[in-house]
Design a protein around this motif. Structure first.
Motif, short mmCIF file in Angstrom:
data_model
loop_
_atom_site.label_atom_id
_atom_site.label_comp_id
_atom_site.label_asym_id
_atom_site.label_seq_id
_atom_site.Cartn_x
_atom_site.Cartn_y
_atom_site.Cartn_z
N ASP A 1 0.80 -1.22 0.00
CA ASP A 1 0.00 0.00 0.00
C ASP A 1 0.84 1.28 0.00
O ASP A 1 0.30 2.36 0.24
CB ASP A 1 -0.99 -0.01 1.17
CG ASP A 1 -0.32 0.08 2.54
OD1 ASP A 1 0.92 -0.04 2.61
OD2 ASP A 1 -1.05 0.29 3.53
N ILE B 1 -4.06 3.62 -2.45
CA ILE B 1 -4.91 2.77 -1.61
C ILE B 1 -4.71 3.09 -0.12
O ILE B 1 -5.07 2.32 0.75
CB ILE B 1 -4.75 1.27 -1.92
CG1 ILE B 1 -3.34 0.76 -1.62
CG2 ILE B 1 -5.11 0.98 -3.37
CD1 ILE B 1 -3.24 -0.77 -1.68
N GLY C 1 -2.04 3.81 1.95
CA GLY C 1 -0.95 3.41 2.84
C GLY C 1 -0.28 4.59 3.54
O GLY C 1 -0.12 4.57 4.77
N ALA D 1 -8.75 1.58 -0.28
CA ALA D 1 -8.24 2.36 0.86
C ALA D 1 -9.20 2.24 2.05
O ALA D 1 -8.77 2.05 3.20
CB ALA D 1 -8.07 3.83 0.46
N LEU E 1 -8.95 -1.39 3.52
CA LEU E 1 -7.73 -1.62 4.31
C LEU E 1 -7.77 -0.85 5.62
O LEU E 1 -7.25 -1.31 6.64
CB LEU E 1 -6.49 -1.25 3.49
CG LEU E 1 -6.13 -2.26 2.40
CD1 LEU E 1 -5.04 -1.71 1.49
CD2 LEU E 1 -5.68 -3.59 3.03
N VAL F 1 -1.97 -5.04 -6.39
CA VAL F 1 -2.82 -3.91 -6.77
C VAL F 1 -2.74 -3.66 -8.28
O VAL F 1 -3.76 -3.49 -8.94
CB VAL F 1 -2.35 -2.63 -6.02
CG1 VAL F 1 -3.19 -1.43 -6.42
CG2 VAL F 1 -2.43 -2.86 -4.51
#
Ligand SMILES: C[S@@+](CC[C@H](N)C(=O)[O-])C[C@H]1O[C@@H](n2cnc3c(N)ncnc32)[C@H](O)[C@@H]1O
Length: 275
Positions: A44, A76, A78, A104, A107, A244
């Protein structure tokens, strides 16, 4: 300069990304076990030098727990999760890719951070936040996808409050032709690199003044050299960005390493004050 955003949008379209991530994370434990941002590995952090670069940028920008932080082109999520966890602040992320925004949010549920980080789909060139809404705006490995840099940096300046900082970590033009596909573009039509000096002039023209300036290229080259060794040994220990970006990612990553090692691109880390 005009830009057809559909090419960039297609490159990051990421259909089914949540299902792929869920499958990749199954080995770490059941769906309801909370994960730490670190357990997500390199999956991520969609930029050169991963977690380390995000942590260094946050430190350089002096992010504090009370800062309102916007991560533009958040991928996403991280960097937003890492910064929220390590600096104790709240982070809002915006990304062009609806698939990435969905991932995003997923997670952030898995890491139990949904109260600290929020994600919205949208373009960095057309944001409807009120003026002076944020203390820090982050832009990590996004500017190279944006042709109209003056407009981008004016937007960022508009969103910053008094005392605000703009923290950028981006690929810059070096010497020679860039090899594609790169992680940010399938070909040169979706890539809008500036060199470091032109980046600085364009940012400063938008009403920002340099506060910290680091040529990150040597560190990026060391990282790229290690990546090549790891790829040759085929030892991916944690989930990677291939989850991803799909099956072309090793080719994109290999070209990024070559572009860095051969001086075709560099990497800039810088923080600017709103003036
Ligand atoms: C290389 S990824 C970096 C993601 C994230 N900043 C990180 O470092 O993990 C580039 C991201 O920028 C996003 N992006 C590109 N152009 C954008 C735009 N005009 N507005 C918002 N996001 C954009 C892409 O969808 C993609 O998620």
């Amino acid at each position: 300069m005009t830009q057809d955003m559909s090419g960039v949008g297609e490159h990051y379209a990421a259909t089914g990304v949540v299902q792929r991530i869920r499958a990749a994370l199954a080995s770490l434990g059941p769906e309801d076990r909370p994960l730490t941002p670190r357990e997500l590995g390199t999956m991520d952090q969609f930029h050169t030098r991963g977690h380390a670069a995000t942590a260094e940028l946050a430190e350089l920008a002096g992010i504090e727990s009370t800062d309102r932080v916007l991560d533009l082109g958040c991928g996403i999520g991280g960097p937003a999760r890492l910064i929220a966890a390590s600096r104790g602040c709240r982070v809002v992320g915006v990304d062009l890719s609806e698939g990435f925004v969905e991932a995003a949010r997923y997670l952030s549920l898995r890491t139990g951070q949904q109260q600290r980080v929020q994600f919205h789909a949208g373009s960095a060139l057309a944001l409807d936040f009120a003026d002076a809404s944020f203390d820090v705006v982050l832009l990590q490995h996004v500017a190279m996808n944006i042709a109209d840099r003056p407009r981008l940096y004016r937007q960022i300046r508009r969103l910053l409050a008094r005392g605000g900082r703009f923290a950028t970590y981006d690929v810059v033009r070096g010497d020679g032709e860039v090899l594609y596909p790169a992680p940010w573009a399938r070909d040169a039509r979706d890539s809008f690199l500036l060199d470091a000096q032109a980046t600085r002039e364009t940012v400063e023209a938008a009403g920002l003044r340099v506060r910290a300036w680091l040529d990150d290229t040597p560190a990026a080259r060391s990282w790229a050299a290690q990546l090549k060794v790891a790829a040759a040994a085929a030892t991916p220990a944690t989930p990677g960005l291939g989850v991803v970006m799909g099956p072309d990612f090793p080719l994109q990553a290999g070209n990024h390493a070559r572009n860095l090692l051969e001086g075709r691109v560099g990497v800039l880390m810088a923080v600017f004050d709103a003036v």
